[in-house]
Design a protein around this motif. Structure first.
Motif, short mmCIF file in Angstrom:
data_model
loop_
_atom_site.label_atom_id
_atom_site.label_comp_id
_atom_site.label_asym_id
_atom_site.label_seq_id
_atom_site.Cartn_x
_atom_site.Cartn_y
_atom_site.Cartn_z
N LYS A 135 27.59 -104.49 54.86
CA LYS A 135 26.36 -105.28 55.04
C LYS A 135 26.73 -106.72 55.42
N GLU A 136 25.94 -107.30 56.31
CA GLU A 136 26.22 -108.65 56.79
C GLU A 136 25.68 -109.74 55.86
N ASN A 137 24.49 -109.50 55.29
CA ASN A 137 23.84 -110.49 54.43
C ASN A 137 23.53 -109.87 53.07
N ILE A 138 24.25 -110.33 52.06
CA ILE A 138 24.17 -109.74 50.71
C ILE A 138 23.58 -110.77 49.76
N LEU A 139 22.49 -110.39 49.10
CA LEU A 139 21.84 -111.26 48.11
C LEU A 139 22.18 -110.75 46.71
N ILE A 140 22.55 -111.68 45.82
CA ILE A 140 22.85 -111.32 44.44
C ILE A 140 22.02 -112.24 43.53
N VAL A 141 21.21 -111.63 42.67
CA VAL A 141 20.34 -112.38 41.76
C VAL A 141 20.83 -112.17 40.34
N PHE A 142 21.27 -113.25 39.73
CA PHE A 142 21.77 -113.11 38.36
C PHE A 142 21.67 -114.42 37.60
N HIS A 143 22.72 -114.89 36.94
CA HIS A 143 22.61 -115.92 35.91
C HIS A 143 23.55 -117.10 36.15
N GLY A 144 23.17 -118.24 35.57
CA GLY A 144 23.84 -119.50 35.83
C GLY A 144 25.34 -119.53 35.59
N PHE A 145 25.78 -119.15 34.41
CA PHE A 145 27.22 -119.25 34.11
C PHE A 145 28.00 -118.21 34.90
N MET A 146 27.38 -117.04 35.13
CA MET A 146 28.05 -116.03 35.97
C MET A 146 28.17 -116.54 37.40
N ILE A 147 27.12 -117.18 37.92
CA ILE A 147 27.18 -117.71 39.29
C ILE A 147 28.28 -118.77 39.38
N TYR A 148 28.36 -119.63 38.38
CA TYR A 148 29.40 -120.66 38.36
C TYR A 148 30.79 -120.03 38.50
N ASN A 149 31.04 -118.95 37.77
CA ASN A 149 32.34 -118.27 37.84
C ASN A 149 32.48 -117.44 39.11
N PHE A 150 31.39 -116.82 39.54
CA PHE A 150 31.39 -115.94 40.72
C PHE A 150 31.74 -116.72 41.99
N GLN A 151 31.15 -117.90 42.16
CA GLN A 151 31.39 -118.68 43.38
C GLN A 151 32.85 -119.11 43.47
N LYS A 152 33.52 -119.30 42.35
CA LYS A 152 34.95 -119.63 42.38
C LYS A 152 35.74 -118.47 42.97
N GLU A 153 35.38 -117.25 42.56
CA GLU A 153 36.08 -116.06 43.06
C GLU A 153 35.79 -115.85 44.55
N LEU A 154 34.55 -116.12 44.97
CA LEU A 154 34.22 -115.99 46.40
C LEU A 154 35.06 -116.95 47.24
N ARG A 155 35.22 -118.16 46.78
CA ARG A 155 36.01 -119.14 47.54
C ARG A 155 37.48 -118.71 47.62
N LYS A 156 37.98 -118.06 46.58
CA LYS A 156 39.35 -117.54 46.61
C LYS A 156 39.48 -116.43 47.67
N LEU A 157 38.37 -115.75 47.95
CA LEU A 157 38.36 -114.68 48.96
C LEU A 157 38.11 -115.21 50.37
N GLY A 158 38.03 -116.52 50.51
CA GLY A 158 37.87 -117.12 51.83
C GLY A 158 36.45 -117.48 52.21
N PHE A 159 35.50 -117.35 51.29
CA PHE A 159 34.11 -117.74 51.57
C PHE A 159 33.99 -119.25 51.46
N LYS A 160 33.15 -119.82 52.32
CA LYS A 160 32.88 -121.26 52.30
C LYS A 160 31.49 -121.49 51.74
N GLY A 161 31.39 -122.49 50.86
CA GLY A 161 30.10 -122.82 50.26
C GLY A 161 30.28 -123.91 49.23
N ASP A 162 29.18 -124.30 48.60
CA ASP A 162 29.21 -125.38 47.62
C ASP A 162 30.10 -125.04 46.43
N LYS A 163 30.81 -126.07 45.95
CA LYS A 163 31.54 -125.96 44.69
C LYS A 163 30.56 -126.37 43.61
N LEU A 164 30.01 -125.39 42.93
CA LEU A 164 28.94 -125.66 41.97
C LEU A 164 29.46 -126.14 40.63
#
Length: 194
Positions: A135-164
């Motif tokens: 899938k090209e566009n994936i939406l994930i709806v969940f929780h604040g502390f999980m998102i904080y940790n999740f975005q760190k893992e995405l950046r390690k995988l080469g995704f670009k986005g805000d450092k929350l």
């Protein structure tokens, strides 16, 4: 590829300023079953191909408001529990202190917390293994502390986005990774030009 991370709507669950450990635990249980305050979410005009959502009611309600297709509910996306870091009988501490110290205990892997940072990271990677990466566009709806940790893992995988640092309710955060095919095409083009 684009991944949108969305924290659920704000939960309508007031709390006292000062609490014992038992009162904090009771408030946490109430929070899990309380109603949300629906607001308009700016989805940036993206056509999301698939929507994954935590199995907690506040996340499911939010997902159904912002995504019109069928949602995929996954327990791995649940919030990291924040248990009292100490047991107090009569001593009351500020509400914010319970939250902060619980997260410090999680980070330090103290036994007061049901899950520690290594276990949270493992859970995130288990979920990432389940994603339909076609899938090209994936939406994930969940929780604040999980998102904080999740975005760190995405950046390690080469995704670009805000450092929350602070994750807001009802705000979409987007992480983008260029497709490998596009990367290879641009490398070939630079080889020809240069």
């Amino acid at each position: 590829m684009r991944i949108g991370l969305l924290r659920h709507f704000k939960v309508d669950c007031p709390h006292k300023k000062m609490m014992t450990s038992q009162e904090f635990l009771e408030w946490s249980r109430r929070y899990d079953i309380s109603q949300v305050i629906k607001t308009k979410v700016e989805m940036n005009g993206v056509e999301w191909d698939v929507c994954y959502v935590s199995d907690m009611p506040r996340a499911i309600i939010t997902a159904k408001e912002v995504y019109k297709g069928s949602i995929i509910i996954d327990k791995l996306l649940r919030e990291v529990d924040n248990a009292p870091f100490i047991n107090t009988k009569r001593i009351k501490l500020p509400f914010a202190l319970w939250h902060i110290c619980g997260r410090i205990a999680w980070y330090l892997k103290l036994k007061s917390q049901p899950e520690n940072k290594e276990e949270t990271r493992k859970r995130i990677h288990e979920f990432l293994d389940r994603i339909d990466w076609s899938k090209e566009n994936i939406l994930i709806v969940f929780h604040g502390f999980m998102i904080y940790n999740f975005q760190k893992e995405l950046r390690k995988l080469g995704f670009k986005g805000d450092k929350l640092k602070k994750v807001k309710n009802g705000v979409l955060y987007e992480y983008i990774k260029e497709n490998e095919k596009e990367d290879m095409a641009s490398e070939s083009l630079s080889d020809l030009c240069g």
